[in-house]
Design a protein around this motif. Structure first.
Motif, PDB file in Angstrom:
ATOM      1  N   ALA A 265      66.397 -47.526 -20.239  1.00 24.25           N
ATOM      2  CA  ALA A 265      66.213 -46.247 -20.931  1.00 24.25           C
ATOM      3  C   ALA A 265      67.161 -45.197 -20.373  1.00 24.25           C
ATOM      4  O   ALA A 265      67.735 -44.371 -21.125  1.00 24.25           O
ATOM      5  N   ASN A 266      67.391 -45.207 -19.082  1.00 26.07           N
ATOM      6  CA  ASN A 266      68.307 -44.257 -18.463  1.00 26.07           C
ATOM      7  C   ASN A 266      69.741 -44.509 -18.946  1.00 26.07           C
ATOM      8  O   ASN A 266      70.503 -43.556 -19.196  1.00 26.07           O
ATOM      9  N   GLN A 273      73.513 -38.841 -24.396  1.00 22.95           N
ATOM     10  CA  GLN A 273      73.636 -37.446 -23.981  1.00 22.95           C
ATOM     11  C   GLN A 273      74.784 -37.225 -22.998  1.00 22.95           C
ATOM     12  O   GLN A 273      75.106 -36.075 -22.679  1.00 22.95           O
ATOM     13  N   GLY A 274      75.347 -38.303 -22.533  1.00 18.56           N
ATOM     14  CA  GLY A 274      76.394 -38.150 -21.533  1.00 18.56           C
ATOM     15  C   GLY A 274      75.808 -38.130 -20.131  1.00 18.56           C
ATOM     16  O   GLY A 274      74.588 -37.986 -19.931  1.00 18.56           O
ATOM     17  N   SER A 275      76.677 -38.235 -19.166  1.00 18.74           N
ATOM     18  CA  SER A 275      76.237 -38.276 -17.778  1.00 18.74           C
ATOM     19  C   SER A 275      75.806 -36.900 -17.312  1.00 18.74           C
ATOM     20  O   SER A 275      76.386 -35.879 -17.703  1.00 18.74           O
ATOM     21  N   SER A 276      74.774 -36.919 -16.464  1.00 14.76           N
ATOM     22  CA  SER A 276      74.273 -35.669 -15.889  1.00 14.76           C
ATOM     23  C   SER A 276      73.732 -35.980 -14.494  1.00 14.76           C
ATOM     24  O   SER A 276      73.349 -37.116 -14.192  1.00 14.76           O
ATOM     25  N   PRO A 277      73.678 -34.963 -13.606  1.00 17.23           N
ATOM     26  CA  PRO A 277      73.143 -35.198 -12.257  1.00 17.23           C
ATOM     27  C   PRO A 277      71.714 -35.737 -12.286  1.00 17.23           C
ATOM     28  O   PRO A 277      71.339 -36.569 -11.440  1.00 17.23           O
ATOM     29  N   GLU A 278      70.921 -35.317 -13.221  1.00 14.62           N
ATOM     30  CA  GLU A 278      69.533 -35.772 -13.271  1.00 14.62           C
ATOM     31  C   GLU A 278      69.462 -37.254 -13.604  1.00 14.62           C
ATOM     32  O   GLU A 278      68.702 -38.021 -12.995  1.00 14.62           O
ATOM     33  N   GLU A 280      71.837 -39.476 -13.208  1.00 10.14           N
ATOM     34  CA  GLU A 280      72.399 -40.237 -12.088  1.00 10.14           C
ATOM     35  C   GLU A 280      71.377 -40.369 -10.953  1.00 10.14           C
ATOM     36  O   GLU A 280      71.278 -41.414 -10.309  1.00 10.14           O
ATOM     37  N   ARG A 281      70.629 -39.307 -10.732  1.00 16.34           N
ATOM     38  CA  ARG A 281      69.602 -39.371  -9.667  1.00 16.34           C
ATOM     39  C   ARG A 281      68.500 -40.364 -10.031  1.00 16.34           C
ATOM     40  O   ARG A 281      68.003 -41.114  -9.177  1.00 16.34           O
ATOM     41  N   ILE A 282      68.127 -40.380 -11.334  1.00 15.57           N
ATOM     42  CA  ILE A 282      67.121 -41.347 -11.765  1.00 15.57           C
ATOM     43  C   ILE A 282      67.615 -42.771 -11.538  1.00 15.57           C
ATOM     44  O   ILE A 282      66.886 -43.635 -11.038  1.00 15.57           O
ATOM     45  N   ASP A 283      68.861 -43.028 -11.896  1.00 11.45           N
ATOM     46  CA  ASP A 283      69.410 -44.376 -11.713  1.00 11.45           C
ATOM     47  C   ASP A 283      69.494 -44.738 -10.232  1.00 11.45           C
ATOM     48  O   ASP A 283      69.189 -45.874  -9.833  1.00 11.45           O
ATOM     49  N   THR A 284      69.910 -43.794  -9.407  1.00 13.02           N
ATOM     50  CA  THR A 284      70.015 -44.057  -7.963  1.00 13.02           C
ATOM     51  C   THR A 284      68.647 -44.383  -7.364  1.00 13.02           C
ATOM     52  O   THR A 284      68.501 -45.347  -6.592  1.00 13.02           O
ATOM     53  N   GLU A 285      67.658 -43.583  -7.709  1.00 14.04           N
ATOM     54  CA  GLU A 285      66.326 -43.820  -7.159  1.00 14.04           C
ATOM     55  C   GLU A 285      65.731 -45.122  -7.688  1.00 14.04           C
ATOM     56  O   GLU A 285      65.001 -45.820  -6.976  1.00 14.04           O
ATOM     57  N   ALA A 286      66.028 -45.466  -8.929  1.00 11.02           N
ATOM     58  CA  ALA A 286      65.539 -46.734  -9.472  1.00 11.02           C
ATOM     59  C   ALA A 286      66.176 -47.914  -8.750  1.00 11.02           C
ATOM     60  O   ALA A 286      65.492 -48.909  -8.434  1.00 11.02           O
ATOM     61  N   GLN A 287      67.468 -47.824  -8.460  1.00  9.39           N
ATOM     62  CA  GLN A 287      68.124 -48.885  -7.706  1.00  9.39           C
ATOM     63  C   GLN A 287      67.536 -48.995  -6.301  1.00  9.39           C
ATOM     64  O   GLN A 287      67.295 -50.093  -5.797  1.00  9.39           O
ATOM     65  N   ARG A 288      67.324 -47.847  -5.677  1.00  6.31           N
ATOM     66  CA  ARG A 288      66.760 -47.857  -4.321  1.00  6.31           C
ATOM     67  C   ARG A 288      65.351 -48.443  -4.336  1.00  6.31           C
ATOM     68  O   ARG A 288      64.966 -49.206  -3.436  1.00  6.31           O
ATOM     69  N   LEU A 289      64.551 -48.095  -5.355  1.00  4.64           N
ATOM     70  CA  LEU A 289      63.195 -48.626  -5.442  1.00  4.64           C
ATOM     71  C   LEU A 289      63.221 -50.136  -5.671  1.00  4.64           C
ATOM     72  O   LEU A 289      62.421 -50.882  -5.084  1.00  4.64           O
ATOM     73  N   GLU A 290      64.146 -50.611  -6.489  1.00  2.64           N
ATOM     74  CA  GLU A 290      64.258 -52.042  -6.708  1.00  2.64           C
ATOM     75  C   GLU A 290      64.682 -52.773  -5.441  1.00  2.64           C
ATOM     76  O   GLU A 290      64.171 -53.850  -5.109  1.00  2.64           O
ATOM     77  N   GLN A 291      65.604 -52.177  -4.686  1.00  2.00           N
ATOM     78  CA  GLN A 291      66.021 -52.770  -3.422  1.00  2.00           C
ATOM     79  C   GLN A 291      64.858 -52.795  -2.439  1.00  2.00           C
ATOM     80  O   GLN A 291      64.647 -53.788  -1.719  1.00  2.00           O
ATOM     81  N   MET A 292      64.090 -51.729  -2.398  1.00  2.00           N
ATOM     82  CA  MET A 292      62.964 -51.658  -1.480  1.00  2.00           C
ATOM     83  C   MET A 292      61.917 -52.717  -1.819  1.00  2.00           C
ATOM     84  O   MET A 292      61.361 -53.376  -0.941  1.00  2.00           O
ATOM     85  N   ILE A 293      61.640 -52.889  -3.119  1.00  2.00           N
ATOM     86  CA  ILE A 293      60.669 -53.903  -3.528  1.00  2.00           C
ATOM     87  C   ILE A 293      61.159 -55.297  -3.151  1.00  2.00           C
ATOM     88  O   ILE A 293      60.395 -56.132  -2.654  1.00  2.00           O
ATOM     89  N   SER A 294      62.449 -55.554  -3.358  1.00  2.00           N
ATOM     90  CA  SER A 294      63.003 -56.867  -3.006  1.00  2.00           C
ATOM     91  C   SER A 294      62.874 -57.143  -1.515  1.00  2.00           C
ATOM     92  O   SER A 294      62.448 -58.238  -1.096  1.00  2.00           O
ATOM     93  N   GLU A 295      63.242 -56.152  -0.697  1.00  2.00           N
ATOM     94  CA  GLU A 295      63.160 -56.347   0.748  1.00  2.00           C
ATOM     95  C   GLU A 295      61.718 -56.442   1.220  1.00  2.00           C
ATOM     96  O   GLU A 295      61.395 -57.197   2.152  1.00  2.00           O
TER      97      GLU A 295
END
Length: 459
Positions: A265-266, A273-278, A280-295
């Motif tokens: 969805a992001n 809508q084009g790229s925006s800081p918000e 990008e932050r959602i994508d970054t936090e989603a990646q971090r959460l996925e990495q955390m769940i994997s570890e």
């Protein structure tokens, strides 16, 4: 009386006690029949020889009517130096000794004691006094009188074995120890074998190997019950671990599915809508959460993975390529990684876990070190010690023991903005512990952090 079964501990102890007591009772009951110092019936062959001697004496003195002279001749014959045969004693029907000696010697005293113990002249007996055997009586006719004949002779035969033991307490003690020692050794072996098997099974469980051992249900009743309970406990733990692993798998699936949809969805929102800081932050936090769940799932699987496949491999095959890749990555970041030669030794363990343990430490040092990372190896007492140190900011001394806890971050350097999840060292600590090793952190001489772990080597 119901005797306990010999297949349990108390039964075996009772069996040894009962067997020892039976030996003692048999020995005590046998003494009266074996002890020649007690009056007992005269053997038939010995009594027959005594009757033959009596006939010889009667024939020799058949014409002599002087009893005193006959007794003196018999006594003088016994005193001759060359005479080594039996000595003859004459008594009347009441047991009074007829002798010409004024002072009775030891033999006469022994005869007097023996005659008082005779219950009937029709039952000849014999008895040993020291080394002198007295036997009789036998009816004899001398000088026209009905008398009784007794024989005394030196006893050169050794006393029975049991009698010698009871006469010498020290030898008796040694004999009892000699008989009881094999029984006690057998009892100690019977107790130590199942106890040793149970201890080995407990050590396997401590290493994370939850395996049912059928040999634990052997031995005495008490150890069979303990082994059966131990195996039931292992089965219950395995079922609990299997349930936990299924739960983690379900959680992983349920968490990753909404995360995947969130990232899709992001991505669609970014395309429209084009790229925006918000975004990008959602994508970054989603990646971090996925990495955390994997570890986190990896850590949980390692902590509950009791059936690790173990292999015996040289240390170089596990870590040489890994360290070469880490050295290359450090160079790309303008950092220097120096390492000593890996010892030519072998280790038994799970290769992926052992590789992951060192990789997490080395990459952690590369990430937080300024420009120097060093890896050292040493071998002593069938153990390999590996230490990794850097010249980064390090960790406060008060937090050195806390960095192996899951999700723990040092506020000064390892915060959430550094990109770490706080699970790398926790995964390493779990891998080392599952291989019966130890890990610790300390301050490095380079100024940063030094992590050292020790693992047992394979012979």
């Amino acid at each position: 009386m119901r005797l306990p079964k010999f297949n349990n501990l108390y039964g075996r102890i009772f069996a040894i006690f009962w067997f020892t007591m039976m030996l003692v009772v048999i020995a005590v009951l046998s003494l009266p029949h074996l002890d020649p110092r007690k009056s007992r019936d005269m053997p038939a062959d010995a009594y027959q020889r005594m009757l033959e001697q009596k006939e010889v004496i009667e024939a020799r003195f058949s014409g002599d009517k002087n009893l005193a002279r006959i007794i003196k001749v018999l006594e003088n014959r016994a005193d001759e130096p060359h005479e080594k045969g039996p000595r003859f004693f004459i008594t009347d029907q009441e047991g009074n000794i007829l002798t010409t000696r004024k002072h009775p010697d030891f033999k006469l005293k022994a005869l007097r004691n023996f005659t008082t113990s005779i219950e009937s002249v029709d039952k000849p007996q014999q008895r040993l006094y020291g080394r002198y055997m007295v036997a009789g009586p036998a009816p004899i006719s001398l000088a026209g009188q009905n008398l009784l004949l007794y024989i005394g002779l030196r006893w050169d035969q050794p006393p029975p074995f049991l009698l010698r033991l009871f006469d010498r307490p020290l030898q008796l003690l040694l004999a009892v120890m000699l008989v009881s020692t094999p029984l006690l050794l057998w009892l100690a072996w019977a107790l130590s074998q199942p106890a040793q098997r149970l201890a080995q099974a407990a050590q396997r469980v401590a290493r994370g190997e939850f395996e049912v051992d059928a040999s634990l249900e052997k031995g005495t009743t008490e150890f069979r019950q303990a082994g059966r309970s131990f195996n039931q406990m292992v089965e219950a733990v395995n079922q609990m671990i299997s349930g936990q692993q299924r739960l983690l798998s379900d959680i992983s699936h349920e968490l990753r599915s909404p995360l995947t949809r969130l990232r899709m969805a992001n991505a669609l929102a970014t395309r429209k809508q084009g790229s925006s800081p918000e975004l990008e932050r959602i994508d970054t936090e989603a990646q971090r959460l996925e990495q955390m769940i994997s570890e986190l799932l990896e850590l949980s699987r390692m902590q509950t993975n009791s059936q690790m496949s173990r292999e015996v491999q040289p240390l170089s095959s596990l870590w040489e390529e890994l360290l070469s890749d880490a050295q290359f990555e450090a160079e790309q970041m303008n950092k220097t990684l120096t390492m000593e030669e890996i010892p030519n030794r072998h280790i038994s363990g799970n290769p992926p876990l052992l590789m992951s343990a060192l990789e997490n430490i080395v990459r952690n040092a590369i990430h937080y070190g300024h420009d120097k990372i060093a890896v050292h190896f040493s071998v002593s007492a069938q153990q390999v010690t590996v230490s990794v140190e850097d010249n980064g900011e390090g960790v406060p001394d008060s937090e050195l023991e806390e960095i192996f806890r899951p999700f723990y971050r040092v506020s000064t350097a390892r915060d959430r903005h550094s990109g770490g999840t706080g699970l790398g060292l926790a995964i390493t600590e779990s891998a080392i512990r599952q291989h019966s090793g130890k890990i610790a952190a300390s301050r490095s001489e380079l100024g940063g952090l030094k992590v050292t772990f020790t693992l047992p080597l394979q012979d």
